[in-house]
Design a protein around this motif. Structure first.
Motif, PDB file in Angstrom:
ATOM      1  N   ALA A   1      44.252  42.983  48.741  1.00 48.79           N
ATOM      2  CA  ALA A   1      45.400  42.097  48.595  1.00 48.79           C
ATOM      3  C   ALA A   1      46.055  41.808  49.938  1.00 48.79           C
ATOM      4  CB  ALA A   1      46.408  42.717  47.631  1.00 48.79           C
TER       5      ALA A   1
ATOM      6  N   SER B   1      43.126  40.226  41.364  1.00 50.48           N
ATOM      7  CA  SER B   1      43.699  39.035  40.737  1.00 50.48           C
ATOM      8  C   SER B   1      44.891  38.552  41.554  1.00 50.48           C
ATOM      9  CB  SER B   1      44.137  39.350  39.311  1.00 50.48           C
ATOM     10  OG  SER B   1      45.228  40.267  39.330  1.00 50.48           O
ATOM     11  N   GLU B   2      45.259  37.290  41.333  1.00 47.11           N
ATOM     12  CA  GLU B   2      46.395  36.737  42.056  1.00 47.11           C
ATOM     13  C   GLU B   2      47.697  37.430  41.671  1.00 47.11           C
ATOM     14  OE1 GLU B   2      46.376  34.699  44.663  1.00 47.11           O
ATOM     15  OE2 GLU B   2      44.208  34.959  44.472  1.00 47.11           O
ATOM     16  N   SER B   3      47.807  37.857  40.429  1.00 47.26           N
ATOM     17  CA  SER B   3      49.017  38.560  40.018  1.00 47.26           C
ATOM     18  C   SER B   3      49.138  39.897  40.725  1.00 47.26           C
ATOM     19  CB  SER B   3      49.033  38.753  38.491  1.00 47.26           C
ATOM     20  OG  SER B   3      47.922  39.541  38.064  1.00 47.26           O
ATOM     21  N   THR B   4      47.992  40.622  40.850  1.00 52.39           N
ATOM     22  CA  THR B   4      48.003  41.900  41.572  1.00 52.39           C
ATOM     23  C   THR B   4      48.329  41.671  43.046  1.00 52.39           C
ATOM     24  OG1 THR B   4      46.427  42.898  40.049  1.00 52.39           O
ATOM     25  CG2 THR B   4      46.618  43.893  42.245  1.00 52.39           C
ATOM     26  N   ARG B   5      47.735  40.636  43.628  1.00 52.40           N
ATOM     27  CA  ARG B   5      47.998  40.335  45.039  1.00 52.40           C
ATOM     28  C   ARG B   5      49.497  40.068  45.243  1.00 52.40           C
ATOM     29  NH1 ARG B   5      44.178  38.811  48.346  1.00 52.40           N
ATOM     30  NH2 ARG B   5      42.924  37.914  46.662  1.00 52.40           N
ATOM     31  N   ALA B   6      50.089  39.316  44.333  1.00 52.83           N
ATOM     32  CA  ALA B   6      51.511  39.006  44.449  1.00 52.83           C
ATOM     33  C   ALA B   6      52.354  40.267  44.351  1.00 52.83           C
ATOM     34  CB  ALA B   6      51.907  38.004  43.364  1.00 52.83           C
ATOM     35  N   ARG B   7      51.990  41.200  43.451  1.00 53.30           N
ATOM     36  CA  ARG B   7      52.726  42.457  43.302  1.00 53.30           C
ATOM     37  C   ARG B   7      52.647  43.284  44.580  1.00 53.30           C
ATOM     38  NH1 ARG B   7      50.044  45.626  39.030  1.00 53.30           N
ATOM     39  NH2 ARG B   7      51.723  47.122  39.409  1.00 53.30           N
TER      40      ARG B   7
END
Length: 359
Positions: free
Chosen positions: A31, A39-45
């Motif tokens: 990330a 995933s993009e959600s994990t990267r954002a977190r």
């Protein structure tokens, strides 16, 4: 340890981020590095928590993973006092630093006084060899090119990217070398034409140090353009300092009588410091400016604007020289093809020191 892990005690690490988020260290690394695998959600977190906790990547680990140092090197082989006094160097370095700072790159600067490190060879060559051999920098910007300059061969041997600042317009780029070129012919034509239009036919040129390529080309272009206009040129050289510019002026003018055929009615100086020194020397010789002698500087600066009288000068965007040189080097470091970029020509700033020939 991941290349981006910060590591040292007291700082947030990738392990800390992974533990708080309940995911693997590999996922955090992917990330943070913008790599696929999460995933993009994990990267954002991950990015959100990293920002909240003030996490920064380890510069040494990042450089190691990229085989880069994130640094650019410059060696100025010049009297440190002159560098501090002459606006040109400070302005061009400011331009370089502006580009490097915008790309989170560092500048490694060495100033070497030739008077204290003189020897059979240029002592700055050892600095280039050490920087290249130890991988201290990703690229080099070369100043003050000299005849048969040994530095490009050293950098070529180490496959080190470099940019020659102020190369002649006919200088070809190399496999890992781009050039910021400067047309001395355009500058010479601008100055000589201005003097010719004001009736000057016998002029003088006080150049910078003999051996610097741009000063040799500048001298040749002034002589050639003056000859085409039927003008004659007396020559002298100086070391770019105000004191030596004054001495060169006295050597040119002492004993000459205004109105005599050999008397130069205008003097061109290779930089602003020499022009300031020349202006003072002409005063000591009881020669008025511009009544008896006009003065023009090749470089413009606040010194020319604040002097009395104000000194006419070729005005160049000096910070832009630095910015363009740095941009060329960053292109090379990123793997782009070498190229030449021609600097914008200077324009003449007309001030009180430039007058008509009255003889």
């Amino acid at each position: 340890m991941s290349p981006v892990d910060s590591g040292p005690a007291g700082k947030v690490t990738i392990s800390d981020l992974a533990r708080r988020l309940g995911i693997s260290k590999a996922s955090v690394s992917y990330a943070l590095n913008g790599q696929p695998g999460v995933s993009e959600s994990t990267r954002a977190r991950v990015l959100a928590l990293a920002g909240e906790l003030g996490w920064y990547p380890s510069s040494s680990a990042r450089a190691l993973s990229q085989s880069r140092t994130e640094a650019v090197g410059i060696v100025l082989y010049r009297d440190p006092e002159q560098i501090g006094e002459e606006p040109f160097y400070m302005s061009v370095l400011a331009g370089i630093e502006a580009v490097l700072g915008a790309h989170d790159m560092n500048l490694l600067l060495r100033i070497m006084d030739p008077r204290t490190v003189a020897g059979p060879q240029r002592r700055d060559l050892a600095v280039y060899e050490r920087w290249a051999g130890e991988g201290r920098v990703d690229g080099i910007i070369l100043f003050d090119l000299v005849r048969d300059d040994p530095r490009p061969a050293v950098l070529d041997r180490f496959r080190m990217p470099y940019v020659r600042l102020g190369a002649g317009i006919d200088t070809p780029p190399g496999p890992r070398n781009s050039n910021l070129t400067v047309s001395q012919a355009l500058g010479a034509a601008t100055v000589v034409d201005a003097l010719h239009e004001r009736g000057h036919r016998r002029i003088a040129f006080v150049s910078g140090p003999v051996g610097l390529v741009h000063e040799e080309v500048k001298t040749a272009e002034i002589l050639a353009h003056a000859a085409r206009l039927g003008m004659t040129v007396a020559l002298s050289s100086s070391d770019y300092s105000a004191d030596d510019g004054g001495l060169a002026t006295i050597a040119l003018m002492a004993g000459l009588v205004p109105g005599a055929p050999e008397f130069p009615t205008a003097i061109i100086y290779g930089n602003d410091l020499m022009a300031i020194g020349g202006l003072q020397a002409l005063g000591r010789l009881n020669l008025s400016v511009p009544g008896q002698v006009s003065v023009v500087s090749w470089d413009d600066s606040i010194l020319c604007r604040l002097s009395s009288p104000g000194i006419a000068a070729i005005a160049r965007n000096v910070p832009e020289l630095g910015r363009n040189s740095a941009q060329l080097l960053l292109e090379l470091i990123a793997g782009h093809a070498p190229r030449n970029l021609e600097a914008a020509p200077g324009v003449l700033s007309v001030r009180e020191s430039l007058g008509r020939n009255t003889f």
